[in-house]
Design an enzyme around this catalytic site. Structure first.
Site, PDB file in Angstrom:
ATOM      1  N   LYS A   1       0.761  -1.115   0.124  1.00  6.27           N
ATOM      2  CA  LYS A   1       0.173   0.170  -0.019  1.00  6.27           C
ATOM      3  C   LYS A   1       0.894   1.205   0.014  1.00  6.27           C
ATOM      4  O   LYS A   1       0.569   2.289  -0.627  1.00  6.27           O
ATOM      5  CB  LYS A   1      -0.912  -0.080   1.204  1.00  6.27           C
ATOM      6  CG  LYS A   1      -0.302   0.162   2.467  1.00  6.27           C
ATOM      7  CD  LYS A   1      -1.362   0.137   3.720  1.00  6.27           C
ATOM      8  CE  LYS A   1      -0.707   0.120   5.064  1.00  6.27           C
ATOM      9  NZ  LYS A   1      -0.359   1.217   5.475  1.00  6.27           N
ATOM     10  N   THR A   2       2.046   1.280   0.838  1.00  9.77           N
ATOM     11  CA  THR A   2       2.798   2.383   0.889  1.00  9.77           C
ATOM     12  C   THR A   2       3.293   2.756  -0.723  1.00  9.77           C
ATOM     13  O   THR A   2       3.445   3.754  -1.191  1.00  9.77           O
ATOM     14  CB  THR A   2       4.057   2.219   1.685  1.00  9.77           C
ATOM     15  OG1 THR A   2       3.777   1.822   2.737  1.00  9.77           O
ATOM     16  CG2 THR A   2       4.738   3.478   1.734  1.00  9.77           C
TER      17      THR A   2
ATOM     18  N   GLN B   1      -6.595  -4.022  10.599  1.00 10.71           N
ATOM     19  CA  GLN B   1      -5.354  -3.348  11.323  1.00 10.71           C
ATOM     20  C   GLN B   1      -5.899  -2.311  11.991  1.00 10.71           C
ATOM     21  O   GLN B   1      -4.907  -1.503  12.543  1.00 10.71           O
ATOM     22  CB  GLN B   1      -4.306  -3.109  10.363  1.00 10.71           C
ATOM     23  CG  GLN B   1      -3.565  -4.473   9.569  1.00 10.71           C
ATOM     24  CD  GLN B   1      -2.370  -4.048   8.781  1.00 10.71           C
ATOM     25  OE1 GLN B   1      -1.278  -3.613   9.561  1.00 10.71           O
ATOM     26  NE2 GLN B   1      -2.426  -4.224   7.568  1.00 10.71           N
TER      27      GLN B   1
ATOM     28  N   ASP C   1      -3.726   7.640   4.654  1.00 12.12           N
ATOM     29  CA  ASP C   1      -3.079   6.152   4.925  1.00 12.12           C
ATOM     30  C   ASP C   1      -3.565   5.806   6.061  1.00 12.12           C
ATOM     31  O   ASP C   1      -4.051   6.535   7.024  1.00 12.12           O
ATOM     32  CB  ASP C   1      -1.591   6.335   5.057  1.00 12.12           C
ATOM     33  CG  ASP C   1      -1.077   4.954   5.006  1.00 12.12           C
ATOM     34  OD1 ASP C   1      -1.617   4.035   4.504  1.00 12.12           O
ATOM     35  OD2 ASP C   1      -0.001   4.662   5.090  1.00 12.12           O
ATOM     36  N   GLU C   2      -3.960   4.642   6.393  1.00 12.04           N
ATOM     37  CA  GLU C   2      -4.162   4.067   7.507  1.00 12.04           C
ATOM     38  C   GLU C   2      -5.771   4.524   8.033  1.00 12.04           C
ATOM     39  O   GLU C   2      -5.881   4.807   9.045  1.00 12.04           O
ATOM     40  CB  GLU C   2      -3.510   4.294   8.669  1.00 12.04           C
ATOM     41  CG  GLU C   2      -1.832   3.934   8.334  1.00 12.04           C
ATOM     42  CD  GLU C   2      -1.521   2.320   8.798  1.00 12.04           C
ATOM     43  OE1 GLU C   2      -2.322   1.556   8.862  1.00 12.04           O
ATOM     44  OE2 GLU C   2      -0.423   2.158   8.773  1.00 12.04           O
TER      45      GLU C   2
ATOM     46  N   ARG D   1       4.036  -8.708  10.472  1.00  8.95           N
ATOM     47  CA  ARG D   1       5.255  -8.182  10.269  1.00  8.95           C
ATOM     48  C   ARG D   1       6.329  -8.755   9.866  1.00  8.95           C
ATOM     49  O   ARG D   1       7.513  -8.576   9.517  1.00  8.95           O
ATOM     50  CB  ARG D   1       5.843  -7.457  11.769  1.00  8.95           C
ATOM     51  CG  ARG D   1       4.596  -6.436  12.440  1.00  8.95           C
ATOM     52  CD  ARG D   1       4.396  -5.475  11.520  1.00  8.95           C
ATOM     53  NE  ARG D   1       3.012  -5.542  10.821  1.00  8.95           N
ATOM     54  CZ  ARG D   1       2.471  -5.097   9.766  1.00  8.95           C
ATOM     55  NH1 ARG D   1       3.197  -4.054   9.303  1.00  8.95           N
ATOM     56  NH2 ARG D   1       1.418  -5.452   9.101  1.00  8.95           N
TER      57      ARG D   1
END
Length: 842
Positions: free
Chosen positions: A72-73, A290, A259-260, A672
């Site tokens: 996504k980044t 998340q 974002d997020e 992660r």
DNA sequence: CCTGTTAATTTTTTT
DNA sequence: AATTAACAGG
């Protein structure tokens, strides 16, 4: 209060304005990506079809449901690059919002490497940082002075305490922590005291809270202070009350990227809606799985209801995971699947199966830590395939778990770095210096004054301060003003001399600041010296050598941090100057920086940034909470403390919603890991001064058996699986052990364990603060730093990231020196003993 | 007004 | 266990 957000009409025209028509390229592509040969475009080369669709999307708000590790980044950065380079969007019309400063920095860097310095003109940062920037410009419209300060949670508590006294509410009946929480959540819902009082109705407790809230807010206002939540809420009010201001930013930020998104709270949600309302170019990335910040007001509904909020929106799912092995991904999927509140997504990967997940059932917290340390050492010393420390992350639910790990890693000589916990800027000595800076730049800041008027000791104690307070209330003037006129008030005669000294100290420092002749770092040094703070610690050296030394070191550290800050700021300005076309909107950066401006910028950074945000190049294992690990990835991850009552936490055990949040947290932890995952749980654990007996976390048990390799005991069954005695839960109350007959056998079991010859891990003694120990472990393993006495101007040094540079200047101070070094990329400053430099022999 | 002592309280996670 | 707040005595 959402009303005005709704009144912002959501037009569906995504039509670009004249300024956006691309140079030469494609007005065609905006209706159909296919018409444009995107496959050949290097900007899109590394994207899969969904990612590409997201980058190219136009004409409606877009929600990207991006699973963990789905790139996504990359999508966000490519999107920005695409807008700027192919669509001709002026970078300054882009606002990209992230949640942490670290993520923001990373994004800035990635975008810069794509589109170069033009990226500087885009606004990229956290909600708080970006809204603060807006607020500074318009705060006068809300009745705040431009140079308002930001309170952290500790300062906040101080003010609250006073407010509670005024409201005559004892902090015994209502814990401060709860009040703080209540006020914060009210602010996040955009409810300010007045409305809060209305809503309280006949609820006595709420009425009390409303009163406290009112006093609290009044105090903040009087001192020209904002808390974290004000930054967001006041921006909303600004936009609601000043349509022309809102309209300016709507126009300015034609493209809004968030974002997020799953972690936005109500205030942030309203901000997004307001800002996007005019042009509707909203690009939102998130993953409901998340969402882990509901404790600070994040509202999962914001992402789950996106389709209703923006009816003509488009949704794209990114489900291919590029990060983890099949095994890790399968584990994460099988855990998160058990949640009910979610948008269904199933991540898949083309990656290989990979190693099984290693589960270790430890005896106690020390055994657990030693196991982790041993495994890390094994991984790092494997011949041929040795891993470096920064590929390893150790994650835990609560910061308290870091202690055992620390000592174990130390004993094994493994370099590590702890994130979170006490921030450098949160140290008393540092906060004192910052309070001096605040008072100097903003004399009406009573909170700052009260903090430092007797620090270092000047013999101005509670009695005098009380008198000052009374006079200030009577005269309706800031405390500093009263101090200045101390002679006029007979009741102050006893302390007048001391007060005058203090006033002169501040006035003198103000003068030095406005004279603007010295560098900022030296100015900070002057503050530490003139104030007597440094001297106070020097005097304590005999009595408390350890503490005083650290404090002095910290103050020195602050001085060099200030120097670095100034040089970074000046470098940025220098770069901007080379691009005059970028300057139009950057009014705050076009002028030569005065000392006062630098000080203000510095105060701001200190308020919003944590140590976590500093990119760290040294090679050390990372220890952090799962929360702070979000957005990061490691080749190998250790998840420690996988016990019921700890993770999931004891207080979330009985609420389905909270369990789901904990499960999302588990999902974040598992995802992660790129290649290897270790999970550890302890049979018994000494925590908060009590031994508790713990079952294995349900999250560890939810991973299918065929993905896991178990060491030291099964995940299933109770903690004494050999004889399968069933004990429902652990107990943390020592009196239970003492009085409850039913509990006594637990202790027998516990002692049987240790008596059975299984020695618990070595418990290292406590040595100094966490900060200190981190530093020690690094210097021991890396030999960082240079002795300035062996250096001369003109010598060449090498920096890992910046390459080779020449020493331009050596400025000795307090047994060390600041090195000014010219690299190709610009001039940087380092503290000699702390620098990551090596000397190059020529 | 300051210092050293006890007592009490704390533990989720962060901008 | 460890930090912090209240408290008494110098």
């Amino acid at each position: 209060m959402t009303k005005s957000a709704d009144s912002g009409q959501l037009k569906a025209d995504g039509a670009p304005g004249g300024r956006e028509s691309a140079p030469g390229l494609l007005s065609v592509a905006k209706t159909a990506g296919e018409l444009y040969d995107s496959a050949a475009d290097p900007l899109l080369a590394n994207l899969n079809p969904e990612q590409r669709r997201a980058v190219l999307h136009e004409g409606s708000p877009l929600l990207i449901l991006a699973g963990a590790g789905s790139g996504k980044t990359r999508v966000i950065t490519q999107r920005i690059a695409w807008l700027v380079q192919r669509r001709g969007v002026d970078p300054e019309r882009i606002l990209a919002i992230t949640f942490t400063n670290k993520a923001a920095n990373e994004m800035k860097e990635r975008v810069s490497s794509q589109i170069g310095l033009a990226a500087r003109a885009a606004w990229v940062g956290t909600f708080h940082a970006m809204m603060l920037r807006i607020l500074r410009r318009h705060s006068h419209l809300l009745g705040y002075d431009r140079s308002f300060s930001i309170l952290d949670t500790v300062d906040q508590r101080r003010v609250l305490k006073e407010a509670m006294e005024k409201a005559k509410v004892s902090d015994k009946t209502v814990p401060i922590r709860q009040v703080q929480q209540q006020i914060s959540s009210a602010k996040n819902k955009l409810i300010y005291p007045e409305e809060y009082a209305k809503e309280a109705g006949k609820d006595l407790q709420k009425q009390q809270l409303a009163e406290i809230y009112n006093y609290y807010q009044e105090e903040l206002r009087q001192n020209n202070c904002l808390d974290f939540d004000d930054i967001l809420a006041l921006t909303v009010f600004l936009f609601e009350q000043q349509p022309q201001v809102l309209s300016y930013y709507q126009e300015r930020f034609r493209h809004l990227l968030v974002d997020e998104y799953q972690d936005t709270n109500h205030a942030q949600y309203v901000l997004v809606r307001l800002l996007a309302a005019k042009h509707n170019n909203l690009f939102v990335v998130g993953d409901d799985d998340q969402s882990i910040y509901s404790f600070r007001g994040a509202n999962l509904m914001n992402i789950l209801d996106f389709r209703q909020d923006f009816p003509n929106c488009t949704v794209i799912r990114l489900e291919q995971n590029y990060r983890s092995t099949r095994t890790i991904l399968a584990a994460a999927n099988s855990v998160i699947c058990l949640n009910e509140q979610r948008n269904h997504k199933t991540l898949w990967t083309e990656a290989e199966e990979g190693d099984k997940i290693n589960f270790y059932r430890a005896l106690d917290q020390n055994d657990e830590a030693v196991y982790v340390a041993n495994q890390i050492r094994r991984l790092m010393s494997k011949s041929g395939a040795a891993m470096s420390g920064n590929e390893i992350g150790v994650l835990y639910r609560v910061n308290a778990l870091a202690r055992n790990l620390e000592s174990a890693l130390q004993d094994h000589g493994i370099a590590y770095r702890i994130y979170g916990g006490m921030r450098f800027y949160d140290r008393k000595e540092i906060k004192d210096i910052m309070a001096y800076l605040r008072l100097i730049t903003e004399p009406s800041d009573d909170l700052a004054l009260r903090r430092i008027i007797n620090s270092p000791r000047r013999g101005i104690g509670a009695t005098t301060l009380e008198l000052l307070n009374q006079i200030a209330a009577r005269e309706q003037q800031p405390l500093f003003e009263i101090c200045r006129r101390a002679e006029e008030f007979p009741e102050l005669s006893f302390a007048a001399g001391k007060i005058r000294l203090f006033v002169h100290l501040i006035l003198d420092l103000q003068q030095v600041l406005s004279r603007d002749e010295i560098e900022f770092g030296f100015y900070v040094k002057q503050v530490t010296d003139d104030s007597g703070l440094k001297q106070e610690q020097t005097a304590l050296l005999d009595k408390l050598p350890l503490e005083a030394t650290t404090r002095i070191q910290n103050m020195d550290e602050l001085v060099s941090d200030a120097m670095e800050f100034e040089s970074r700021l000046t470098d940025e300005l220098e770069e901007l100057r080379q691009y005059p076309e970028l300057q139009a909107e950057q009014e705050d950066l076009t002028m030569p920086l005065t000392l006062a401006q630098i000080a203000e910028a510095y105060l701001e950074r200190v308020a919003l940034y944590s140590d976590l945000d500093q990119a760290d190049e040294s090679d050390a294992v990372s220890l952090m909470t799962i929360h702070s690990a979000k957005g990061l990835e490691f080749d190998t991850v250790f998840l420690v403390g996988a016990n019921e009552g700890l993770f999931p936490g004891e207080q979330s055990l009985y609420s389905r919603e909270e369990i789901e949040e904990e499960r999302r947290l588990a999902y974040v932890a598992l995802t992660r890991a790129k290649r290897r995952l270790f999970i550890t749980a302890a049979r018994q654990r000494l925590l908060y001064g009590q031994t508790m007996y713990q079952k294995v976390s349900r999250f560890a048990r939810e991973i299918p058996d065929d993905l896991v390799e178990e060491v030291g005991g099964s995940r299933h069954g109770d903690q004494f699986d050999a004889d399968s005695v069933s004990i429902a839960t652990w107990s943390r109350r020592s009196e239970d052990a003492r009085y409850g007959a039913g509990y006594s056998f637990r202790r027998d079991f516990a002692s049987a364990d240790t008596a059975g010859g299984i020695a618990p891990g070595t418990s290292a003694g406590r040595r100094g603060t966490a900060f200190e120990r981190t530093k020690n472990s690094l210097s021991r393993d890396e030999k960082r730093g240079l002795d300035y006495q062996q250096l001369a101007v003109g010598d060449l040094v090498r920096h890992e990231r910046l390459g080779i540079g020449a020493i331009e200047k050596i400025v000795p101070f307090s047994g060390d020196a600041i090195l000014v070094i010219r690299f190709k990329s610009g001039t940087k400053r380092f503290k000699a003993s702390m620098s990551l430099l090596t000397r190059v022999e020529d």
